[in-house]
Design a protein around this motif. Structure first.
Motif, PDB file in Angstrom:
ATOM      1  N   ASN A   1       0.873  -1.178   0.000  1.00  0.00           N
ATOM      2  CA  ASN A   1       0.000   0.000   0.000  1.00  0.00           C
ATOM      3  C   ASN A   1       0.907   1.224   0.000  1.00  0.00           C
ATOM      4  OD1 ASN A   1      -2.599  -1.190   0.021  1.00  0.00           O
ATOM      5  ND2 ASN A   1      -2.227  -1.804   2.139  1.00  0.00           N
TER       6      ASN A   1
ATOM      7  N   TYR B   1      -8.780   2.258  -5.368  1.00  0.00           N
ATOM      8  CA  TYR B   1      -7.706   2.410  -6.349  1.00  0.00           C
ATOM      9  C   TYR B   1      -7.179   1.037  -6.730  1.00  0.00           C
ATOM     10  CZ  TYR B   1      -3.394   3.987  -8.556  1.00  0.00           C
ATOM     11  OH  TYR B   1      -2.383   4.219  -9.462  1.00  0.00           O
ATOM     12  N   ILE B   2      -7.431   0.633  -7.976  1.00  0.00           N
ATOM     13  CA  ILE B   2      -6.898  -0.649  -8.457  1.00  0.00           C
ATOM     14  C   ILE B   2      -6.189  -0.411  -9.788  1.00  0.00           C
ATOM     15  CG2 ILE B   2      -7.360  -3.066  -9.020  1.00  0.00           C
ATOM     16  CD1 ILE B   2      -9.831  -2.971  -7.318  1.00  0.00           C
TER      17      ILE B   2
ATOM     18  N   SER C   1      -4.073  -4.954 -12.119  1.00  0.00           N
ATOM     19  CA  SER C   1      -3.981  -6.060 -11.165  1.00  0.00           C
ATOM     20  C   SER C   1      -4.883  -7.190 -11.649  1.00  0.00           C
ATOM     21  CB  SER C   1      -4.456  -5.612  -9.778  1.00  0.00           C
ATOM     22  OG  SER C   1      -3.535  -4.704  -9.215  1.00  0.00           O
TER      23      SER C   1
ATOM     24  N   LEU D   1      -7.862  -9.798 -10.847  1.00  0.00           N
ATOM     25  CA  LEU D   1      -9.005 -10.003  -9.959  1.00  0.00           C
ATOM     26  C   LEU D   1      -9.756 -11.259 -10.381  1.00  0.00           C
ATOM     27  CD1 LEU D   1     -10.558  -6.394  -9.774  1.00  0.00           C
ATOM     28  CD2 LEU D   1      -8.687  -7.347  -8.424  1.00  0.00           C
TER      29      LEU D   1
ATOM     30  N   GLN E   1      -8.038   0.008 -13.456  1.00  0.00           N
ATOM     31  CA  GLN E   1      -8.958   1.120 -13.224  1.00  0.00           C
ATOM     32  C   GLN E   1     -10.181   0.950 -14.136  1.00  0.00           C
ATOM     33  OE1 GLN E   1      -7.709   3.617 -10.825  1.00  0.00           O
ATOM     34  NE2 GLN E   1      -6.052   4.629 -11.905  1.00  0.00           N
TER      35      GLN E   1
ATOM     36  N   LEU F   1      -9.199  -9.624  -5.128  1.00  0.00           N
ATOM     37  CA  LEU F   1      -7.803  -9.480  -5.561  1.00  0.00           C
ATOM     38  C   LEU F   1      -7.095 -10.826  -5.590  1.00  0.00           C
ATOM     39  CD1 LEU F   1      -5.401  -7.624  -6.311  1.00  0.00           C
ATOM     40  CD2 LEU F   1      -4.793  -7.626  -3.878  1.00  0.00           C
TER      41      LEU F   1
ATOM     42  N   TRP G   1      -2.560  -5.018  -6.478  1.00  0.00           N
ATOM     43  CA  TRP G   1      -2.891  -4.018  -5.458  1.00  0.00           C
ATOM     44  C   TRP G   1      -4.337  -3.598  -5.674  1.00  0.00           C
ATOM     45  CZ3 TRP G   1      -0.659   1.653  -5.374  1.00  0.00           C
ATOM     46  CH2 TRP G   1      -0.975   2.266  -4.144  1.00  0.00           C
ATOM     47  N   ALA G   2      -5.163  -3.761  -4.649  1.00  0.00           N
ATOM     48  CA  ALA G   2      -6.583  -3.397  -4.781  1.00  0.00           C
ATOM     49  C   ALA G   2      -7.016  -2.677  -3.511  1.00  0.00           C
ATOM     50  CB  ALA G   2      -7.428  -4.635  -5.037  1.00  0.00           C
ATOM     51  N   TRP G   3      -6.775  -1.401  -3.482  1.00  0.00           N
ATOM     52  CA  TRP G   3      -7.142  -0.584  -2.334  1.00  0.00           C
ATOM     53  C   TRP G   3      -8.650  -0.313  -2.384  1.00  0.00           C
ATOM     54  CZ3 TRP G   3      -5.261   0.447   2.157  1.00  0.00           C
ATOM     55  CH2 TRP G   3      -5.728   1.540   2.887  1.00  0.00           C
TER      56      TRP G   3
ATOM     57  N   GLN H   1     -10.999  -2.671  -2.249  1.00  0.00           N
ATOM     58  CA  GLN H   1     -11.632  -3.660  -3.143  1.00  0.00           C
ATOM     59  C   GLN H   1     -13.033  -4.055  -2.689  1.00  0.00           C
ATOM     60  OE1 GLN H   1      -9.940  -7.654  -3.152  1.00  0.00           O
ATOM     61  NE2 GLN H   1      -8.618  -7.171  -1.430  1.00  0.00           N
TER      62      GLN H   1
END
Ligand SMILES: [Zn+2]
Length: 881
Positions: free
Chosen positions: A519, A767-768, A771, A773, A797, A825, A829-831, A833
């Motif tokens: 992160n 915010y992704i 990444s 999924l 995104q 995820l 990185w999947a902030w 999610q």
């Protein structure tokens, strides 16, 4: 004062060394050959001229050998000039063998490695031209070759003695296109690099630097063979353009994060090379070098020409320099003028000429070569040392450190600790080591010792394509000659095995395991810092490969495939006229049958293909007339999609917005495909690349039909007509915005209500960046034929939708795929999610007699995501019951 003494000293040295070096015949200068100096204002050499010049140099000099490493996508020879002393050039195979032995670090003692390191030559790769519009990077190759072959100073002579340089052009087609485009204007002052009409790599353009773990492109295959199979240099240097505003160039070392699978010696070697490069410029009074936080470049990503080398224990260098043939200015950027460890020697605002960029580039090349000469034994030994470390880590229980593991320790500690009123520990807090042991000595969390890829998986041809990506990048792979079992699980003969006790273990882990991106925020609670490229890309996931991780040592009837020996791709299997639609190769076979005029049927229950009708529920399929919409200059995602269509034998026309706007689309096409960036998104900046367009009469007539944009005013009404009359449209990524312009009953899922108004979630909350999924699919519909009920998909995104309840009732819009959990995820990185839960990733909508397919995630990303290609393929046939 220094200058006063420097001249006679240099003269004396060159007289001395001239006697040592016997240059056989005069080396033609660039000016004698091209008619101008490299770096003269308004002048660029093209590839054909460069090729001819270097051949001439090779004929005149005994310090180099002109070699060709393969053909390009447009059919040109791709050269690699091997430069060293005449004596070394006589023994290239010997030195190549030493380099390979040290890099593989197999069956060597440390003493033998030391001996080989002393005997060998440092192998250095320097390239140029990858991004063809970055012309300083391209032209410096010519000047560097000339100087190394003609100079007789002691430094050059010592370099030639200790170093074998592989000076390689990494995008010949692009240089020909861009130089000719620039030079086409007879008035030098009017020449411009802008508005190049098509991609400077046939399919990938700038993304030719994102293909090095996949090896889709011919140039990439040629280069990877030299880097990872043949020579395995200790250092590689990849030239780019341009430096951040207010600097001359950005170079090593780079900013965090770095990838956690690297050997630490890679990172400290980058520090050393960075110091050598920046110090040389400072010693030559050449200011403007910036590093670390001074630029956006990091070492997180795999897949770039430079970055893939780190996963092979190679010290990969990248510089991004300013300057082009049109004189320019170094702009005033006040905060760049404060000297710091990022920018030790700031450049002040001034005029900047192309020749200065060339001189800087040659100085930087010499800095690297000089380092390689001075630290010759150490560099050769260190690559062995890193390889041996990899073999060790892959031979015992080992736990790679990463943020997720440290979070797990923190969580354990938080649960165990008495409440203190604060939930965050200070940086200096220490914990009892049992917390470490319970995570990082947990047998279940060990790194894999190896991977098994069973040969009985439904899409085995795609699994072999993955295996070939590994082999092409120098990984050692075994093939089972008989059935075997590991940990009680049986596997058939022909299965592949990739063991981790080998030198390039970092590359193996990276392509099989999730990337655990930290992160990364500007400050606590602040905006996320974008990764330089993708945050997660695990190829085994995006290709949909079935594999098992093996946590203990294992063996079986395994035959080692020789390094670099690619496996023959299996053909689609037809059992009594049936082609399994779970295999991508079946689509190629079916397209070939259709092209030959043979009948093909699809079972409406499974989607499998048959060469004759088998019972009821069969539809006869026909090739659709496919159009792929592109843009002036070439859209990179459209280029990759064109590549996929060619690979799987789908015939298609490339069209441009003018064709859409002209209407009558049903007469010409059955399906039109729009990739990210072609249909403007209301929330996007629009085209990601090449958005700016030239005026029509400034470009050749043949490209004028490529001009224009898809607009809501002129294009959308034509697309609506096309759909209503029975046409099909496939939209991917940002182009799914078409659904909004058609007023379909859907809305954006990634919004929040603030003061009674809906707004897009800010990056601080969601915010992704690129990444992987996991999404769930409705396997009862044709769109998902051949897919499982879950799939790993590349998300960048990407748009996510909610379907209005009324549409679910009347069936006008139907979800194809969605995020079933708040933790989709898989890699990257999947902030935030959790916001994805129940969001629709893809849907199909009925519009009149036609159909719109909308895929939010990038289902065809860089021609890498084989696991989701079928979602596109299924939309590319016509059928009759
Ligand atoms: Zn570049």
């Amino acid at each position: 004062m220094r200058k006063h003494f420097a001249i006679p000293l240099a003269l004396a040295l060159s007289i001395l060394t001239a006697a040592r070096a016997q240059t056989p015949s005069p080396i033609p200068t660039p000016k004698e050959f091209f008619g101008f100096n490299i770096g003269d204002n308004y002048m660029l050499a093209n590839y054909s001229q460069t090729e001819a010049y270097l051949k001439k140099l090779a004929a005149a000099s005994d310090r180099c050998k002109y070699t060709v490493i393969g053909k390009t996508e447009e059919g040109r020879d791709e050269f690699m000039l091997v430069i060293s002393s005449p004596e070394n050039l006589k023994n290239l195979d010997h030195y190549k063998s030493i380099s390979q032995q040290l890099a593989h670090a197999e069956n060597l003692t440390d003493a033998q490695a030391h001996h080989l390191a002393r005997e060998g030559k440092t192998i250095i790769w320097i390239d140029g031209g990858l991004h063809a519009t970055e012309v300083a990077a391209t032209q410096q190759l010519i000047e560097t070759a000339y100087q190394l072959l003609s100079r007789n100073d002691s430094e050059t002579i010592d370099i030639l003695d200790k170093v074998i340089l592989l000076l390689t052009h990494v995008n010949p087609d692009g240089m020909e296109l861009v130089s000719d485009w620039y030079m086409r204007n007879p008035v030098p002052e009017d020449r411009s690099l802008e508005h190049v009409p098509r991609l400077y790599e046939k399919y990938a353009g700038h993304d030719n630097n994102r293909d090095f773990y996949m090896l889709n492109l011919k140039e990439t295959q040629n280069i990877a063979r030299q880097l990872f199979v043949e020579w395995i240099p200790q250092i590689m240097y990849n030239h780019h353009q341009a430096g951040p505003p207010g600097s001359i160039l950005a170079g090593p070392p780079y900013r965090d994060p770095f990838n956690y699978v690297f050997d630490p010696l890679v990172m400290t070697s980058l520090d050393a090379l960075g110091a050598a490069m920046s110090s040389r410029l400072n010693a030559e009074n050449k200011p403007g070098y910036t590093q670390r936080s001074g630029s956006v470049y990091s070492t997180w990503y795999n897949g770039g020409l430079r970055t893939t080398t780190y996963f092979h224990n190679i010290i990969g260098l990248l510089t991004e320099i300013i300057g082009g043939p049109n004189p320019a200015d170094v702009p005033l950027v006040p905060n760049r003028l404060i000297p710091s460890s990022a920018t030790t020697n700031p450049i002040t605002p001034q005029k900047w000429l192309f020749r200065q960029s060339i001189d800087y580039s040659v100085s930087l090349n010499y800095a690297v070569l000089d380092y390689a000469m001075r630290y010759h034994d150490e560099l050769l030994y260190n690559i062995y040392h890193m390889g041996r470390n990899s073999i060790e880590r892959g031979s015992h229980d080992y736990w790679t450190l990463s943020p997720k593991r440290i979070d797990a320790i923190d969580t354990l500690a938080a649960h165990a600790a008495p409440p203190t009123g604060t939930h965050r520990r200070a940086v200096v807090d220490t914990l009892p080591s049992r917390f470490y042991d319970s995570v990082l000595k947990n047998p279940a969390l060990r790194d894999a010792r190896g991977y098994v890829i069973p040969s009985d998986q439904p899409d085995f041809p795609t699994a072999v394509r993955f295996i070939n990506a590994l082999i092409g990048d120098g990984v050692s792979v075994d093939k089972a000659t008989a059935a075997f079992s590991v940990a009680g699980k049986p596997y058939p003969a022909g299965s592949y095995v990739v063991k981790c006790n080998q030198a390039f273990r970092p590359h193996i882990l990276d392509l099989f395991e999730p990337q655990d991106h930290p992160n990364d925020f500007a400050y606590p609670g602040g905006p996320p810092i974008a990764p330089y490229d993708a945050a997660g890309w695990t190829l085994a996931y995006t290709m949909g490969i079935r594999f098992d991780r093996v946590l203990d040592a294992f063996d079986g009837p395994f035959q080692r495939i020789p390094y670099g020996q690619l496996q023959p791709p299996p053909k689609a299997q037809s059992e009594s006229g049936r082609y399994d639609c779970r295999s991508n190769a079946s689509y190629t076979a079916v397209n070939d049958l259709l092209k030959a005029g043979k009948p093909v049927y699809r079972a409406s229950r499974t989607g499998d293909f048959y060469t004759s009708p088998h019972g009821t529920g069969m539809e006869k399929i026909h090739p659709a007339r496919i159009a792929l919409c592109d843009a002036y200059g070439g859209s990179i995602p459209a280029g990759w999609l064109r590549f996929i269509l060619e690979q799987y034998h789908f015939p298609a026309d490339v069209i441009y917005p003018q064709t859409i706007d002209a209407g009558n689309l049903n007469e010409k096409y059955d399906v039109i495909i729009f990739v990210t960036g072609i249909i403007p998104s209301p929330t996007d900046e629009g085209y990601r690349y090449n958005r700016a367009e030239p005026v029509a009469d400034s470009i050749p007539a043949e490209f004028r039909s490529h001009l224009g944009h898809i607009t809501v005013q002129h294009s959308v009404p034509q697309l609506k007509k096309f759909l209503e009359a029975g046409g099909h449209i496939v939209t991917i990524g940002g182009s799914t915005a078409l659904a909004y312009y058609l007023d379909l009953p859907i809305h954006d899922a990634l919004v929040e209500m603030v003061n009674g108004k809906s707004r897009r979630l800010p990056n601080e909350k969601f915010y992704i960046p690129g990444s992987v999924l996991r999404m769930n699919l409705d396997v009862a519909i044709q769109s998902t034929w051949g897919m499982d009920s879950v799939a790993d998909v590349y998300f960048d995104q990407s748009p996510v939708f909610h379907i209005d309840p009324k549409a679910a009732v009347d069936g006008s819009v139907r979800p194809i795929a969605w995020f079933a959990t708040g933790t989709p995820l898989r890699s990257g990185w999947a902030w935030g999610q959790a916001y994805l839960q129940d969001g629709v990733a893809a849907f199909e909508a009925t519009v009149g007699k036609g159909k719109l397919y909308a895929f939010g995630p990038e289902i065809t990303f860089r021609a890498q995501t084989h696991g989701t290609f079928k979602l596109l393929f299924n939309a590319l046939y016509k059928s009759t019951p």
